[in-house]
Design a protein around this motif. Structure first.
Motif, PDB file in Angstrom:
ATOM      1  N   ARG A  16       0.851  -1.173   0.000  1.00 56.58           N
ATOM      2  CA  ARG A  16       0.000   0.000   0.000  1.00 56.58           C
ATOM      3  C   ARG A  16       0.894   1.233   0.000  1.00 56.58           C
ATOM      4  N   PRO A  17       0.481   2.316  -0.681  1.00 62.18           N
ATOM      5  CA  PRO A  17      -0.794   2.533  -1.369  1.00 62.18           C
ATOM      6  C   PRO A  17      -0.952   1.648  -2.607  1.00 62.18           C
ATOM      7  N   ASN A  32     -10.540  -1.566 -10.153  1.00 57.80           N
ATOM      8  CA  ASN A  32     -11.127  -2.022  -8.891  1.00 57.80           C
ATOM      9  C   ASN A  32     -12.427  -2.791  -9.107  1.00 57.80           C
ATOM     10  N   MET A  35      -9.342  -3.889   5.574  1.00 58.75           N
ATOM     11  CA  MET A  35      -9.382  -2.822   4.581  1.00 58.75           C
ATOM     12  C   MET A  35     -10.328  -3.165   3.433  1.00 58.75           C
ATOM     13  N   ARG A  67     -13.462  -1.222   5.663  1.00 57.84           N
ATOM     14  CA  ARG A  67     -13.149   0.149   5.287  1.00 57.84           C
ATOM     15  C   ARG A  67     -14.443   0.910   5.028  1.00 57.84           C
ATOM     16  N   ASP A 127     -12.325   6.132   2.427  1.00 59.32           N
ATOM     17  CA  ASP A 127     -10.965   6.096   1.904  1.00 59.32           C
ATOM     18  C   ASP A 127     -10.104   7.067   2.679  1.00 59.32           C
ATOM     19  N   HIS A 130      -3.958   8.169   3.118  1.00 59.89           N
ATOM     20  CA  HIS A 130      -2.715   7.467   2.797  1.00 59.89           C
ATOM     21  C   HIS A 130      -2.930   5.996   2.449  1.00 59.89           C
ATOM     22  N   ASP A 131      -4.184   5.559   2.269  1.00 58.30           N
ATOM     23  CA  ASP A 131      -4.472   4.166   1.944  1.00 58.30           C
ATOM     24  C   ASP A 131      -3.755   3.232   2.920  1.00 58.30           C
ATOM     25  N   SER A 132      -3.893   3.521   4.191  1.00 59.73           N
ATOM     26  CA  SER A 132      -3.276   2.710   5.244  1.00 59.73           C
ATOM     27  C   SER A 132      -4.330   2.354   6.278  1.00 59.73           C
TER      28      SER A 132
END
Length: 224
Positions: free
Chosen positions: A57-58, A80, A119, A144, A147, A150-152
């Protein structure tokens, strides 16, 4: 270069479990979905060990490196959608990791608590956990819900623990990628990583956190 080794944590009373690659054995579904994406974007298929060596990730940056070019917003959305569609079609073939159910039952039986944080999108995760009869094991289940910048998992973990009023110092996050270790560190919790998912053991060990070969071994590292 790996970080200094971190000793297995003591005094843990709550586990936050990751789902994909940790409690759920779904590497084959992830790889099949990835290779469907590769086919649509004109890239040759990849092997699992290659993906375990580069996945991170990201996710956007990871896929742009995989394809060797930037991805436009509409391409990222299409990627996606393709991935999710093919992964979902294979979900019925994904079983719980070996010993996972016994570990969940045993931890609760010791008078301790556990929750689930993934996630994966919450709207997909929650019914899946319910259908598999696992809800009773967890004090809270979160996928999740938005969003992050930092896509963490880090900010999601903070919110997950705050919603339950749990002190991070008493928590071990058990997950399968280095972002799980990063999330635990930023939230003030501990982490044990399992080499069963989408990241190689060598990359997990480079975080400095304890690495186990199964969920059961990860819990055993937490001591009594």
């Amino acid at each position: 270069m790996g970080q200094d080794a971190i000793a297995p944590p003591n005094g843990i009373t709550h586990i936050v479990w990751d789902w994909n690659g940790t409690l759920l054995d779904d590497n084959h579904a992830n790889l099949a979905a990835l290779n469907q994406v590769c086919a649509e974007f004109g890239r040759a298929p990849v092997e699992l060990e290659y993906w375990r060596a580069v996945f991170r990730r990201p996710l956007l940056a990871c896929y742009e490196e995989l394809f060797g070019r930037p991805l436009a917003d509409e391409e990222w959305a299409r990627l996606n959608q393709t991935y999710d569609r093919h992964y979902s079609s294979l979900l019925p073939s994904c079983r719980l990791a070996d010993g996972a159910l016994q570990v969940l039952t045993s931890w609760t039986g010791r008078g301790r608590t556990q929750s689930l944080l993934s996630m994966a999108a919450h709207r997909h995760l929650e019914p899946l956990i319910t259908e598999r009869g696992l809800t009773r094991h967890f004090t809270r289940v979160d996928g999740r819900r938005h969003d992050g910048a930092h896509d963490s998992k880090a900010e999601h973990l903070v919110q997950h623990l705050e919603a339950q009023g749990i002190s991070p110092s008493t928590v071990a996050l058990i997950g399968d990628i280095d972002d799980d270790a990063r999330a635990a560190r930023e939230a003030g919790a501990h982490a044990v990583l399992v080499a069963t998912g989408l990241m190689s053991r060598a990359r997990l060990e480079a975080t400095g956190h304890p690495v186990a070969d199964s969920a059961a071994e990860a819990v055993a590292m937490l001591g009594d």
